[in-house]
Design an enzyme around this catalytic site. Structure first.
Site, PDB file in Angstrom:
ATOM      1  N   GLU A   1      -9.694  -1.683   5.043  1.00  0.00           N
ATOM      2  CA  GLU A   1     -10.339  -1.277   6.280  1.00  0.00           C
ATOM      3  C   GLU A   1     -11.612  -2.093   6.526  1.00  0.00           C
ATOM      4  O   GLU A   1     -12.136  -2.732   5.596  1.00  0.00           O
ATOM      5  CB  GLU A   1     -10.698   0.217   6.183  1.00  0.00           C
ATOM      6  CG  GLU A   1      -9.483   1.150   6.127  1.00  0.00           C
ATOM      7  CD  GLU A   1      -8.874   1.427   7.517  1.00  0.00           C
ATOM      8  OE1 GLU A   1      -8.890   0.540   8.383  1.00  0.00           O
ATOM      9  OE2 GLU A   1      -8.373   2.556   7.704  1.00  0.00           O
TER      10      GLU A   1
ATOM     11  N   ASN B   1      -7.815  -2.150  14.168  1.00  0.00           N
ATOM     12  CA  ASN B   1      -9.202  -2.499  13.834  1.00  0.00           C
ATOM     13  C   ASN B   1      -9.273  -3.743  12.942  1.00  0.00           C
ATOM     14  O   ASN B   1     -10.306  -4.034  12.355  1.00  0.00           O
ATOM     15  CB  ASN B   1      -9.897  -1.304  13.154  1.00  0.00           C
ATOM     16  CG  ASN B   1      -9.196  -0.881  11.869  1.00  0.00           C
ATOM     17  OD1 ASN B   1      -8.274  -1.555  11.404  1.00  0.00           O
ATOM     18  ND2 ASN B   1      -9.620   0.235  11.292  1.00  0.00           N
TER      19      ASN B   1
ATOM     20  N   ASP C   1       0.811  -1.219   0.000  1.00  0.00           N
ATOM     21  CA  ASP C   1       0.000   0.000   0.000  1.00  0.00           C
ATOM     22  C   ASP C   1       0.842   1.265   0.000  1.00  0.00           C
ATOM     23  O   ASP C   1       2.063   1.217   0.159  1.00  0.00           O
ATOM     24  CB  ASP C   1      -0.969  -0.006   1.198  1.00  0.00           C
ATOM     25  CG  ASP C   1      -0.302  -0.405   2.509  1.00  0.00           C
ATOM     26  OD1 ASP C   1       0.945  -0.396   2.572  1.00  0.00           O
ATOM     27  OD2 ASP C   1      -1.020  -0.724   3.467  1.00  0.00           O
TER      28      ASP C   1
ATOM     29  N   HIS D   1      -7.428  -4.262  10.187  1.00  0.00           N
ATOM     30  CA  HIS D   1      -7.168  -4.095   8.751  1.00  0.00           C
ATOM     31  C   HIS D   1      -5.860  -4.773   8.353  1.00  0.00           C
ATOM     32  O   HIS D   1      -4.948  -4.913   9.162  1.00  0.00           O
ATOM     33  CB  HIS D   1      -7.203  -2.618   8.315  1.00  0.00           C
ATOM     34  CG  HIS D   1      -6.047  -1.761   8.722  1.00  0.00           C
ATOM     35  ND1 HIS D   1      -6.198  -0.609   9.465  1.00  0.00           N
ATOM     36  CD2 HIS D   1      -4.718  -1.836   8.460  1.00  0.00           C
ATOM     37  CE1 HIS D   1      -5.031  -0.027   9.636  1.00  0.00           C
ATOM     38  NE2 HIS D   1      -4.102  -0.755   9.047  1.00  0.00           N
TER      39      HIS D   1
HETATM   40  C1  GLP Z   1      -0.732   0.518   8.528  1.00  0.00           C
HETATM   41  C2  GLP Z   1      -0.384  -0.269   7.252  1.00  0.00           C
HETATM   42  C3  GLP Z   1      -0.477  -1.740   7.477  1.00  0.00           C
HETATM   43  C4  GLP Z   1       0.159  -2.059   8.793  1.00  0.00           C
HETATM   44  C5  GLP Z   1      -0.661  -1.510   9.913  1.00  0.00           C
HETATM   45  C6  GLP Z   1      -0.013  -1.622  11.266  1.00  0.00           C
HETATM   46  O1  GLP Z   1      -1.851   1.298   8.429  1.00  0.00           O
HETATM   47  N1  GLP Z   1      -1.149   0.091   6.109  1.00  0.00           N
HETATM   48  O2  GLP Z   1       0.111  -2.428   6.398  1.00  0.00           O
HETATM   49  O3  GLP Z   1       0.220  -3.450   8.969  1.00  0.00           O
HETATM   50  O4  GLP Z   1      -1.070  -0.197   9.678  1.00  0.00           O
HETATM   51  O5  GLP Z   1       1.001  -0.692  11.461  1.00  0.00           O
HETATM   52  P1  GLP Z   1       2.081  -0.835  12.586  1.00  0.00           P
HETATM   53  O6  GLP Z   1       2.921  -2.004  12.228  1.00  0.00           O
HETATM   54  O7  GLP Z   1       2.855   0.465  12.544  1.00  0.00           O
HETATM   55  O8  GLP Z   1       1.352  -1.036  13.855  1.00  0.00           O
END
Ligand code: GLP
Length: 233
Positions: free
Chosen positions: A135, A128, A62, A130
């Site tokens: 989402e 949440n 992403d 995702h």
């Molecule tokens: C982000 C990314 C995800 C990631 C998630 C968790 O929004 N788009 O790919 O896995 O949130 O992030 P983090 O590893 O910083 O907790």
């Protein structure tokens, strides 16, 4: 689902690295990569290894809409810093957040994924539930698409920006249909803030409201969790 409990993210990064190394010895070609704080220890292991990626292809999950690859907050920049500047790949792909035509960018990205089927997909998880930026409420049939980020995700990720205003509220994300086609998936989750999402991923009935629950249907998934993230399991 195979669940591996580890002490902390350092050990988790090592476990994920060992899984990758084993798959690379078998000759896999295409990695699906994730950003965020979760995979950082995994990338650190790769940087410190002598594993050769020069014949490998990577496809990221992403990118924020509106951010160019050299914007310090873009996921492209994160990947350059954490991995690509240290390990040369045959090719690396990240969605282009500042593409003029986002729909066309989604089509272009899907073609890349179709031409390079993902062998080994790394995932983090949002609070949440995702995955990528799919989402709650996202259809499981989606391919690459433009996403409106939810308040929960904006709250969690705004800390990386100077102010909330500067954080894009939209993103481009690989869809769940594409993620599910990966041969192997390794999802990592660390810290108490992920405990609820981890529990639901494993135990809740499959539901669009918690996108990661669809991973229960994948037949080759390993979940690496530290003690805090595993506390409700
Ligand atoms: C982000 C990314 C995800 C990631 C998630 C968790 O929004 N788009 O790919 O896995 O949130 O992030 P983090 O590893 O910083 O907790």
């Amino acid at each position: 689902m195979e669940i591996i409990k580890v002490k902390d993210s350092t050990e988790g990064g090592k476990v994920a690295f060992d899984l990758l190394e084993k798959e690379m010895q078998k000759g896999i070609k295409v990695l699906g990569l994730a950003t965020g704080s979760t995979p950082e220890t995994f990338y650190e292991q790769i940087r410190n290894s002598d594993l050769d990626f020069s014949n490998m292809i990577s496809i990221n999950l992403d990118e924020y809409v509106g951010l160019s690859s050299d914007d310090k907050n873009s996921y492209h920049y994160f990947m350059d810093e954490k991995l690509f500047n240290h390990k040369p790949f045959e090719a690396t792909y990240v969605p282009q957040g500042d593409a003029e035509d986002l729909d066309q960018e989604c089509v272009r990205y899907d073609k890349i994924i179709e031409e390079n089927p993902i062998d080994f997909q790394i995932l983090g998880i949002g609070r949440n539930g995702h995955i990528g930026f799919n989402e709650p409420g996202s259809s499981f049939d989606l391919q690459t698409h433009v996403v409106d980020l939810t308040p929960s995700t904006i709250e969690a990720n705004k800390i990386y920006f100077d102010s909330e205003d500067q954080m894009p509220k939209k993103a481009l994300s690989m869809g769940i249909a594409s993620i599910l086609k990966s041969q192997k998936i390794v999802l990592m989750a660390y810290g108490e803030s992920k405990a609820d999402a981890v529990k639901k991923t494993v135990q809740h009935e499959v539901s669009n409201d918690i996108p990661a629950t669809i991973l229960q249907k994948h037949d080759n998934i390993t979940i690496i969790v530290d003690e805090e993230a595993a506390k409700y399991l």
